[in-house]
Design an enzyme around this catalytic site. Structure first.
Site, PDB file in Angstrom:
ATOM      1  N   SER A  64       0.802  -1.069  -0.055  1.00  0.00           N
ATOM      2  CA  SER A  64      -0.039  -0.053  -0.009  1.00  0.00           C
ATOM      3  C   SER A  64       0.969   1.357  -0.080  1.00  0.00           C
ATOM      4  CB  SER A  64      -0.728   0.179   1.285  1.00  0.00           C
ATOM      5  OG  SER A  64      -1.658   1.138   1.110  1.00  0.00           O
ATOM      6  N   GLU A  65       0.674   2.414  -0.742  1.00  0.00           N
ATOM      7  CA  GLU A  65       1.548   3.171  -1.194  1.00  0.00           C
ATOM      8  C   GLU A  65       1.644   4.201   0.157  1.00  0.00           C
ATOM      9  OE1 GLU A  65      -2.420   4.589  -3.263  1.00  0.00           O
ATOM     10  OE2 GLU A  65      -1.261   2.690  -2.767  1.00  0.00           O
TER      11      GLU A  65
END
Length: 218
Positions: A46-47
């Site tokens: 996840s960024e």
């Protein structure tokens, strides 16, 4: 019978491969983590700075300190790591993510995607979407085939502001699995109980149909 959101996620999970690093977008894509094929090792990223996300948490099992980029609660697997968003985007921009799974409002026949803005409406915003579509070589979109008014979201040309141009490889909807080719959308599979004619009727873009179209195996 059209698929529900879980059905879409289950079909996309079949596109995963051993050792893949995968980024999951907001919405239906988050459910894909619940349906990894047995025995397969996949790392979800996840960024906001997480590597090693697990299945989407059941109600009551949430940890408010563990969230994805869409501020949804997540679970983590043994060995998961946490880091700042600069390092996370470094992974994305240097193409260390093998597969990106995104939601969308519209997809066009040449692979354009619109998934961040509806003029005049409040939405969650851009987030890391533009970095993901600009850097990823393999993007699968999970979306509904039509909107609430029954209008197609599988289009010849997107009408909403674009997130990325010519980047989507495959689209899975409640009705069909389609691949984007140089000549447009190619119908690969149909949802259980859904006819090719129903898919054509729900699609504004032209569909390439070759031979008998098999039902999805979910």
């Amino acid at each position: 019978m059209a698929l529900d959101k879980v059905g879409i996620a289950k079909r996309i999970a079949k596109e995963l491969q051993e050792g893949f690093y995968v980024n999951l977008g907001i919405g239906i894509p988050t459910l894909v983590a619940n349906y990894i094929p047995d025995g397969m090792n996949v790392e979800f990223q996840s960024e906001n700075g997480v590597l090693g996300m697990g299945p989407f948490p059941f109600e009551g099992d949430e940890d408010a300190d563990l969230i994805n980029a869409g501020k949804q609660t997540i679970t983590t697997l043994p060995g998961a790591s946490f880091f700042d968003s600069a390092m996370s985007f470094g992974m994305i921009r240097s193409q260390h993510v093998d597969l990106t799974i995104l939601g969308a409002m519209e997809v066009s026949e040449n692979g354009d995607i619109a998934n961040w803005k509806i003029p005049g409406k409040m939405v969650k915003g851009m987030g890391g979407a533009m970095d993901l579509v600009a850097s990823a070589e393999n993007i699968i979109v999970a979306m509904m085939h039509v909107n609430k008014a029954g209008e197609s979201k599988i289009l010849k040309k997107c009408t909403l502001p674009l997130t990325g141009v010519g980047c989507v490889k495959k689209v899975v909807t409640e009705l069909a699995l389609m691949e984007i080719t140089p000549n447009g959308f190619k119908l690969l599979e149909r949802a259980p109980g859904v006819s090719v004619e129903e898919i054509i009727k729900a699609t504004e873009a032209e569909l390439i149909i070759e031979g008998t179209i098999p039902e999805m195996s979910i």
